[in-house]
Design an enzyme around this catalytic site. Sequence first.
Site, PDB file in Angstrom:
ATOM      1  CD1 TRP A  95       0.357   0.465   3.344  1.00  0.00           C
ATOM      2  CD2 TRP A  95      -0.309  -1.654   3.090  1.00  0.00           C
ATOM      3  NE1 TRP A  95       0.800  -0.228   4.439  1.00  0.00           N
ATOM      4  CE2 TRP A  95       0.395  -1.536   4.318  1.00  0.00           C
ATOM      5  CE3 TRP A  95      -0.832  -2.899   2.726  1.00  0.00           C
ATOM      6  CZ2 TRP A  95       0.593  -2.622   5.166  1.00  0.00           C
ATOM      7  CZ3 TRP A  95      -0.626  -3.965   3.582  1.00  0.00           C
ATOM      8  CH2 TRP A  95       0.077  -3.827   4.777  1.00  0.00           C
ATOM      9  NE  ARG A  96       5.299   2.371   4.548  1.00  0.00           N
ATOM     10  CZ  ARG A  96       6.215   2.138   5.486  1.00  0.00           C
ATOM     11  NH1 ARG A  96       7.340   1.516   5.144  1.00  0.00           N
ATOM     12  NH2 ARG A  96       6.025   2.524   6.721  1.00  0.00           N
ATOM     13  CG  LEU A 114      -8.503  -9.413   8.220  1.00  0.00           C
ATOM     14  CD1 LEU A 114      -9.167  -8.862   6.973  1.00  0.00           C
ATOM     15  CD2 LEU A 114      -7.084  -8.860   8.357  1.00  0.00           C
ATOM     16  CD  GLN A 157      -7.429  -2.926  18.538  1.00  0.00           C
ATOM     17  OE1 GLN A 157      -8.375  -3.656  18.288  1.00  0.00           O
ATOM     18  NE2 GLN A 157      -7.366  -2.209  19.644  1.00  0.00           N
ATOM     19  CB  THR A 158      -4.503  -6.771  12.049  1.00  0.00           C
ATOM     20  OG1 THR A 158      -5.863  -6.843  12.493  1.00  0.00           O
ATOM     21  CG2 THR A 158      -4.128  -8.084  11.381  1.00  0.00           C
ATOM     22  CB  CYS A 162      19.480   3.894  18.665  1.00  0.00           C
ATOM     23  SG  CYS A 162      18.350   3.952  20.063  1.00  0.00           S
ATOM     24  CB  CYS A 173      11.925   4.679  17.940  1.00  0.00           C
ATOM     25  SG  CYS A 173      11.922   5.506  19.544  1.00  0.00           S
ATOM     26  CE1 TYR A 232      -2.774   7.294  13.196  1.00  0.00           C
ATOM     27  CE2 TYR A 232      -3.939   5.559  12.008  1.00  0.00           C
ATOM     28  CZ  TYR A 232      -2.763   6.146  12.420  1.00  0.00           C
ATOM     29  OH  TYR A 232      -1.566   5.602  12.040  1.00  0.00           O
ATOM     30  CD  GLU A 286      -3.895   3.782   7.320  1.00  0.00           C
ATOM     31  OE1 GLU A 286      -4.078   3.718   8.555  1.00  0.00           O
ATOM     32  OE2 GLU A 286      -2.770   3.940   6.814  1.00  0.00           O
ATOM     33  CG  ASP A 321       1.058   5.665  15.047  1.00  0.00           C
ATOM     34  OD1 ASP A 321       2.051   6.298  15.463  1.00  0.00           O
ATOM     35  OD2 ASP A 321       1.146   4.752  14.196  1.00  0.00           O
TER      36      ASP A 321
END
Length: 333
Positions: free
Chosen positions: A58-59, A116, A76-77, A230, A224, A156, A71, A174
Amino acid sequence: MTDSDGAAAGEGAVGDGAEGGSETADGDEVTPELPADRDAVRDALVDWYEADHREFPWRRTEDPYEILVSEVMSQQTQLDRVVPAWEDFLDEWPTAAALADADRADVVAFWSDHSLGYNNRAKYLHEAAGQVEEEYDGAFPEDPDELSELMGVGPYTANAVASFAFNNGDAVVDTNVKRVLYRAFAEIHNADDPDYETVANALMPAGESRVWNNAIMELGGVACGKKPRCDEAGCPWREWCHAYQTGDFTAPDVPEQPSFEGSRRQFRGRIVRLLGEHDEMDIDALGHRIRVDYAPDGEHGREWLRGLVADLADDGLIEADDGEDGAVVSLRR
């Protein structure tokens, strides 16, 4: 880590004039939460993201329907489970029109078959597709406020679709982004009620919500996380990050771990180790062996030690017998 930065945390992470939200010479507003050299911070993050990032399908699209599906599925998946489900869903219903024409029962069955969760999301997605076709003549609205009118699309998700499909959103905030911001900025870290949205929006370059939100979410997901990586992930904000400079990687979703030194856990461990070396021990002899300041009637005396012994006995690890000469403690065999 997350939340951008500028200037090393220990030394003047914020520019002059930050208190009142004053402006710099180029008109860029300065807030207490943002570093003075924010352009360097922005460039570092975007360059890091564009050089290498996780390749979610999806990017690679700017289709608002495809992004909305991703989205909704991602709520929560885990993303590695979303990818095949997303691809199968689009094979079945490639457009909002196709989904709107589908039988709702089939959409819900697909959702359930792909594990899902929360089947009402499938119902809302089906209804949202119908709204796009009937109320917007098949063209998705581009503004977050209008997108929020679609069934099941909260602020969101609306902002995410506006950002990734139309490059027309605010900064996404988020859990991952909050973690980044909290760690990166001393001012947010130390605030009683951090204003994440104001800071995130002030940091985001104007008109670049698509790449920026992808980049900062990638930072929170790759470098992160709850367990920071890091150096391994080459975090682009290390030179500005408060957490990296101080070693304090706590965050709203990463509570501080209690210190082991001097903790009950430490002394419980000492008791078990000592009793492993002796058949049994008098409670006062045990006390003197596990801490140098043990005094039977003191703050860390018999009452304190009996509490530890009782905990270990409740856990089935040791036994304590009270005799005429006092308590005797031994490992349970």
